[in-house]
Design a protein around this motif. Structure first.
Motif, PDB file in Angstrom:
ATOM      1  N   ASN A  68       7.324  10.421  -6.252  1.00 36.72           N
ATOM      2  CA  ASN A  68       6.061  10.117  -5.589  1.00 36.72           C
ATOM      3  C   ASN A  68       6.339  10.040  -4.097  1.00 36.72           C
ATOM      4  O   ASN A  68       7.248   9.320  -3.683  1.00 36.72           O
ATOM      5  N   GLY A  93      -8.106   1.677  -0.824  1.00 31.08           N
ATOM      6  CA  GLY A  93      -7.599   0.807   0.230  1.00 31.08           C
ATOM      7  C   GLY A  93      -6.978  -0.470  -0.286  1.00 31.08           C
ATOM      8  O   GLY A  93      -6.707  -0.569  -1.471  1.00 31.08           O
ATOM      9  N   PRO A  94      -6.707  -1.410   0.622  1.00 30.86           N
ATOM     10  CA  PRO A  94      -7.042  -1.397   2.043  1.00 30.86           C
ATOM     11  C   PRO A  94      -6.318  -0.282   2.799  1.00 30.86           C
ATOM     12  O   PRO A  94      -5.114  -0.089   2.598  1.00 30.86           O
ATOM     13  N   ASP A 107       0.808  -1.218   0.000  1.00 34.96           N
ATOM     14  CA  ASP A 107       0.000   0.000   0.000  1.00 34.96           C
ATOM     15  C   ASP A 107       0.839   1.265   0.000  1.00 34.96           C
ATOM     16  O   ASP A 107       0.493   2.252  -0.629  1.00 34.96           O
ATOM     17  N   GLN A 108       1.942   1.226   0.731  1.00 35.41           N
ATOM     18  CA  GLN A 108       2.796   2.398   0.786  1.00 35.41           C
ATOM     19  C   GLN A 108       4.229   1.922   0.992  1.00 35.41           C
ATOM     20  O   GLN A 108       4.552   1.386   2.038  1.00 35.41           O
ATOM     21  N   ARG A 160       4.302   8.936  -1.743  1.00 32.03           N
ATOM     22  CA  ARG A 160       3.713   7.745  -1.119  1.00 32.03           C
ATOM     23  C   ARG A 160       3.411   6.686  -2.181  1.00 32.03           C
ATOM     24  O   ARG A 160       2.261   6.420  -2.496  1.00 32.03           O
ATOM     25  N   PRO A 161       4.446   6.122  -2.772  1.00 30.40           N
ATOM     26  CA  PRO A 161       4.186   5.187  -3.875  1.00 30.40           C
ATOM     27  C   PRO A 161       3.641   3.853  -3.372  1.00 30.40           C
ATOM     28  O   PRO A 161       3.971   3.413  -2.265  1.00 30.40           O
ATOM     29  N   GLU A 195       3.127   0.779  -8.382  1.00 29.05           N
ATOM     30  CA  GLU A 195       3.656   1.963  -9.073  1.00 29.05           C
ATOM     31  C   GLU A 195       5.175   1.865  -9.187  1.00 29.05           C
ATOM     32  O   GLU A 195       5.752   2.143 -10.238  1.00 29.05           O
ATOM     33  N   HIS A 212      -4.764  13.062  -1.734  1.00 29.97           N
ATOM     34  CA  HIS A 212      -3.362  12.648  -1.843  1.00 29.97           C
ATOM     35  C   HIS A 212      -3.136  11.421  -0.980  1.00 29.97           C
ATOM     36  O   HIS A 212      -2.417  10.512  -1.362  1.00 29.97           O
ATOM     37  N   ARG A 231      -4.682   8.532  -2.621  1.00 34.92           N
ATOM     38  CA  ARG A 231      -4.219   8.422  -3.976  1.00 34.92           C
ATOM     39  C   ARG A 231      -5.381   8.332  -4.961  1.00 34.92           C
ATOM     40  O   ARG A 231      -5.447   7.415  -5.775  1.00 34.92           O
ATOM     41  N   ASP A 265       2.400  18.175  -2.848  1.00 40.49           N
ATOM     42  CA  ASP A 265       1.610  19.406  -2.958  1.00 40.49           C
ATOM     43  C   ASP A 265       2.507  20.606  -3.206  1.00 40.49           C
ATOM     44  O   ASP A 265       2.050  21.639  -3.661  1.00 40.49           O
ATOM     45  N   LYS A 278      -4.963   1.766   6.199  1.00 42.26           N
ATOM     46  CA  LYS A 278      -4.539   1.581   7.595  1.00 42.26           C
ATOM     47  C   LYS A 278      -5.440   2.464   8.455  1.00 42.26           C
ATOM     48  O   LYS A 278      -5.920   3.487   7.961  1.00 42.26           O
TER      49      LYS A 278
END
Lengths: 281, 108
Positions: A237, B83-84, A211-212, A239-240, A244, B64, B67, A223, B86
């Motif tokens: 990025n 999601g999923p 997810d991250q 928070r890729p 990605e 953001h 995403r 931003d 956190k």
């Protein structure tokens, strides 16, 4: 007025940076201005059409139409950029020699130019469609003269940064010029491929895998102006997701491998041609 | 499990999960505001957000943190997979009307 300036600026910036890179990458190519201008014009027409059919696109394919459309536009641009870099890997040396030798722009075939026309058109189309929708919304809810001024300011601001980038690129010595633009085009392509993966995740068609992978938004937020520019230029990025990152690395590796294969082939051909010329008759 | 096998297992499992029962949550846009502006969703689970734009003008639904970036034309609905997530708070906003269109998703 400021609100419309900011939104239009953000959308214009991305397209302007891509156009600046295209202009850099086609340096010394005869008639490239005409091709790139054609790409911008096509992109604007495309943006109007996309904005006009936004409702239909959005509802298509079970509500996934917009994401699929964006991903497709991005992936076609990636393919065109990849093709350009592979082509340059076998033509760059000769191109620079001819530029020096002729002292004016070099004629190349229509194919490399049409690839860059497509990249320009697709960038303008994608960002332009959002701008058109945004401005349409403002006009529909009773826009003012300030709005038009704001939009014009945003457009001018974004374009100005693109122009600055282009002239910045031109300061690079010719010897290294195409190596640098080649790297930029490579990173741009990888970043666009990662964005395409993001849209496919949003459509529910790809898993995120992770997810991250990291969170560097505290260090450099997307931003921020710098974050936004780096996002376009090198695919930064904050928070890729895993997918990605995977698309980014896979695109990078694929293009590099193709450049190496075709670049080596061109060197071999050039060498054997030189050997034949050098051989006594 | 090695990272590659983990990725493989996930890539096989997640698409099926995505086509299973995915809970959907609706957020309505009226006069450039979200309704509800705050919404609680389950954490650790893929969910769907349905954005119902009742305004005549388009909106760009953005977050953001989650995403998401999606244009919702006037008087249409748009769906996004999220999601999923956190556990935590995830702000979202309407890029075309940032002054009023602000909201938060709470994942618990």
């Amino acid at each position: 007025m400021l609100g419309s300036a900011v939104v239009v600026f953000r959308e214009t910036l991305e397209a302007a940076l891509i156009v600046a890179i295209v202009m850099g990458a086609t340096r010394g190519v005869a008639h490239r201005g005409r091709w790139v201008a054609g790409g911008v014009a096509l992109g604007i027409v495309g943006a109007l059409l996309v904005a006009l059919f936004a409702g239909a696109i959005s509802q298509a394919v079970e509500g996934r139409g917009q994401e699929l459309f964006n991903a497709a536009v991005l992936l076609v641009a990636v393919a065109m950029l990849a093709w350009h870099n592979v082509w340059m890997s076998s033509h760059a040396r000769k191109h620079v020699e001819e530029m020096r030798h002729l002292g004016h722009d070099v004629q190349v075939g229509a194919r490399p130019l049409s690839a860059m026309l497509a990249v320009t058109a697709l960038a303008v189309l994608r960002e332009g469609a959002e701008t058109v929708l945004f401005l349409y919304g403002l006009v529909a809810s009773g826009g003012s003269a300030g709005l038009a001024l704001g939009g014009a300011l945003g457009l001018a601001g974004g374009t100005a940064i693109g122009v600055l980038l282009y002239f910045g690129l031109l300061r690079i010595p010719l010897r290294h010029f195409f190596t640098v633009t080649g790297v930029i085009v490579l990173l741009l392509a990888a970043g666009l491929a990662a964005s395409a993966a993001g849209f496919l995740v949003q459509a529910g068609l790809l898993p995120t895998l992770i997810d991250q992978v990291w969170n560097s938004s505290g260090l450099l937020s997307m931003d921020s102006m710098t974050g936004r520019m780096l996002h376009v230029l090198v695919g930064y990025n904050d928070r890729p997701t895993g997918i990605e990152l995977l698309f980014y690395v896979a695109t990078l590796a694929t293009i590099l491998a193709l450049m190496r294969v075709f670049g080596a082939r061109a060197t071999r051909t050039a060498r054997s041609a030189a050997a034949k010329q050098g051989a006594p008759a | 499990m090695s990272p590659i096998r983990y990725a493989l297992a996930l890539s096989l499992a997640v698409p099926f999960a995505a086509f299973g029962e995915t809970p959907a949550y609706t957020i309505t846009i009226k006069e450039h505001r979200f309704e509800p502006a705050e919404l609680t969703v389950p954490a650790g689970k893929r969910i769907k957000l349905v954005i119902d734009n009742r305004d005549a003008t388009p909106e760009e639904f953005e977050s953001h943190e989650m995403r998401i970036e999606k244009v919702i034309p006037g008087r249409t609905k748009g769906t996004v997979s999220v999601g999923p997530l956190k556990p935590g708070t995830y702000p979202f906003f309407g890029e075309f009307h940032e002054a009023t269109a602000q909201g938060k998703l709470r994942a618990k």
